[in-house]
Design a protein around this motif. Structure first.
Motif, PDB file in Angstrom:
ATOM      1  N   ALA A  35      -4.953  -6.105  29.227  1.00  0.00           N
ATOM      2  CA  ALA A  35      -4.045  -6.811  30.134  1.00  0.00           C
ATOM      3  C   ALA A  35      -4.488  -8.238  30.427  1.00  0.00           C
ATOM      4  O   ALA A  35      -3.793  -8.969  31.134  1.00  0.00           O
ATOM      5  CB  ALA A  35      -3.921  -6.047  31.449  1.00  0.00           C
ATOM      6  N   LEU A  36      -5.616  -8.658  29.875  1.00  0.00           N
ATOM      7  CA  LEU A  36      -6.156  -9.985  30.176  1.00  0.00           C
ATOM      8  C   LEU A  36      -5.862 -10.969  29.058  1.00  0.00           C
ATOM      9  O   LEU A  36      -5.886 -10.614  27.884  1.00  0.00           O
ATOM     10  CB  LEU A  36      -7.662  -9.891  30.427  1.00  0.00           C
ATOM     11  N   VAL A 138      -6.345   1.472  42.862  1.00  0.00           N
ATOM     12  CA  VAL A 138      -7.588   1.985  42.303  1.00  0.00           C
ATOM     13  C   VAL A 138      -7.313   3.308  41.583  1.00  0.00           C
ATOM     14  O   VAL A 138      -6.790   4.244  42.169  1.00  0.00           O
ATOM     15  CB  VAL A 138      -8.653   2.188  43.402  1.00  0.00           C
ATOM     16  N   ILE A 139      -7.654   3.366  40.300  1.00  0.00           N
ATOM     17  CA  ILE A 139      -7.484   4.575  39.496  1.00  0.00           C
ATOM     18  C   ILE A 139      -8.648   5.532  39.734  1.00  0.00           C
ATOM     19  O   ILE A 139      -8.480   6.735  39.818  1.00  0.00           O
ATOM     20  CB  ILE A 139      -7.415   4.237  37.992  1.00  0.00           C
ATOM     21  N   GLY A 140      -9.835   4.984  39.812  1.00  0.00           N
ATOM     22  CA  GLY A 140     -11.033   5.790  39.973  1.00  0.00           C
ATOM     23  C   GLY A 140     -12.230   4.894  40.171  1.00  0.00           C
ATOM     24  O   GLY A 140     -12.096   3.689  40.372  1.00  0.00           O
ATOM     25  N   VAL A 141     -13.399   5.479  40.104  1.00  0.00           N
ATOM     26  CA  VAL A 141     -14.640   4.737  40.262  1.00  0.00           C
ATOM     27  C   VAL A 141     -15.532   5.049  39.071  1.00  0.00           C
ATOM     28  O   VAL A 141     -15.743   6.218  38.736  1.00  0.00           O
ATOM     29  CB  VAL A 141     -15.359   5.129  41.580  1.00  0.00           C
ATOM     30  N   LYS A 142     -16.014   4.004  38.425  1.00  0.00           N
ATOM     31  CA  LYS A 142     -16.956   4.183  37.317  1.00  0.00           C
ATOM     32  C   LYS A 142     -18.340   4.293  37.929  1.00  0.00           C
ATOM     33  O   LYS A 142     -18.755   3.447  38.707  1.00  0.00           O
ATOM     34  CB  LYS A 142     -16.924   3.003  36.363  1.00  0.00           C
ATOM     35  N   CYS A 143     -19.026   5.357  37.584  1.00  0.00           N
ATOM     36  CA  CYS A 143     -20.380   5.580  38.074  1.00  0.00           C
ATOM     37  C   CYS A 143     -21.330   5.590  36.894  1.00  0.00           C
ATOM     38  O   CYS A 143     -21.102   6.305  35.931  1.00  0.00           O
ATOM     39  CB  CYS A 143     -20.485   6.912  38.812  1.00  0.00           C
ATOM     40  N   ASP A 144     -22.374   4.802  36.978  1.00  0.00           N
ATOM     41  CA  ASP A 144     -23.428   4.866  35.970  1.00  0.00           C
ATOM     42  C   ASP A 144     -24.343   6.017  36.345  1.00  0.00           C
ATOM     43  O   ASP A 144     -24.570   6.286  37.507  1.00  0.00           O
ATOM     44  CB  ASP A 144     -24.217   3.560  35.934  1.00  0.00           C
ATOM     45  N   ASP A 159      -5.849  -0.357  38.465  1.00  0.00           N
ATOM     46  CA  ASP A 159      -4.588  -0.111  37.769  1.00  0.00           C
ATOM     47  C   ASP A 159      -3.814  -1.435  37.764  1.00  0.00           C
ATOM     48  O   ASP A 159      -3.164  -1.782  38.746  1.00  0.00           O
ATOM     49  CB  ASP A 159      -3.810   0.977  38.498  1.00  0.00           C
ATOM     50  N   VAL A 160      -3.908  -2.201  36.683  1.00  0.00           N
ATOM     51  CA  VAL A 160      -3.319  -3.536  36.631  1.00  0.00           C
ATOM     52  C   VAL A 160      -1.800  -3.517  36.786  1.00  0.00           C
ATOM     53  O   VAL A 160      -1.256  -4.353  37.509  1.00  0.00           O
ATOM     54  CB  VAL A 160      -3.768  -4.305  35.366  1.00  0.00           C
ATOM     55  N   PRO A 161      -1.047  -2.594  36.168  1.00  0.00           N
ATOM     56  CA  PRO A 161       0.400  -2.588  36.425  1.00  0.00           C
ATOM     57  C   PRO A 161       0.742  -2.419  37.905  1.00  0.00           C
ATOM     58  O   PRO A 161       1.611  -3.120  38.427  1.00  0.00           O
ATOM     59  CB  PRO A 161       0.911  -1.401  35.594  1.00  0.00           C
TER      60      PRO A 161
END
Length: 177
Positions: A35-36, A138-144, A159-161
């Protein structure tokens, strides 16, 4: 024929699971690379309208097109954007959805990462350090580290849309579009 080929911009292959890490004042977020359109460095020149939302930096010009520029941290965490006259740093990430183009001002950008399903946890409960967060984008959270939730290793998956649609609706309601 050679001059025609010289003016064709190379198109990089973008995987749908590739995301750009963006640094905000209040943490990190991930934007889908697909999307960028561009990442631009300062200097910037923005004009602000008196009736624009508090999280909007103003309007600017990108490749000859007038675009709305939003302080992404101010939008996500519902606080006032920095003044367009005092912005000397920060990175402008240009996002596009269909025929809508927006500038998203972030503190810095990190690397491009490919997300694995195991790295993303649902965003059912807002962590206490995300006060006043626009959770609908926010779709979710990325966790390392295998889903262990630690604030220094988390990044919001946006969620860009939904983000673009919500910003455009605000601007239409304020009669800026």
């Amino acid at each position: 024929m050679a001059t025609d080929a010289a003016h064709i911009a190379p198109v990089a292959q973008v995987h749908p699971d590739d995301y750009l890490e963006c640094v905000l004042e209040h943490g990190r977020c991930l934007l889908p690379l697909i999307a960028l359109r561009e990442i631009a460095s300062p200097p910037y020149y923005f004009s602000r309208f008196p009736t624009s939302p508090s999280w909007m930096v103003g309007i600017g010009v990108w490749r000859g097109e007038t675009i709305a520029v939003v302080d992404l941290d101010a939008y996500l965490f519902q606080h006032a954007a920095r003044s367009p006259h005092t912005i000397k740093d920060g990175i402008l990430v240009v996002a596009q959805l269909d025929d809508l183009t927006l500038g998203l001002l972030v503190t810095d950008v990190g690397s491009v990462t490919t997300l694995d399903v195991e790295q993303v946890v649902s965003f059912e409960q807002v962590p206490t350090w995300y006060t006043h967060l626009q959770t609908e984008v926010v779709i979710g959270v990325k966790c390392d580290g295998g889903g262990n939730r630690q604030t220094d290793s988390e990044a919001l998956l946006l969620d860009v849309p939904v983000l673009v649609h919500d910003i455009v609706q605000h601007l239409k309601n304020d009669r800026l579009l």
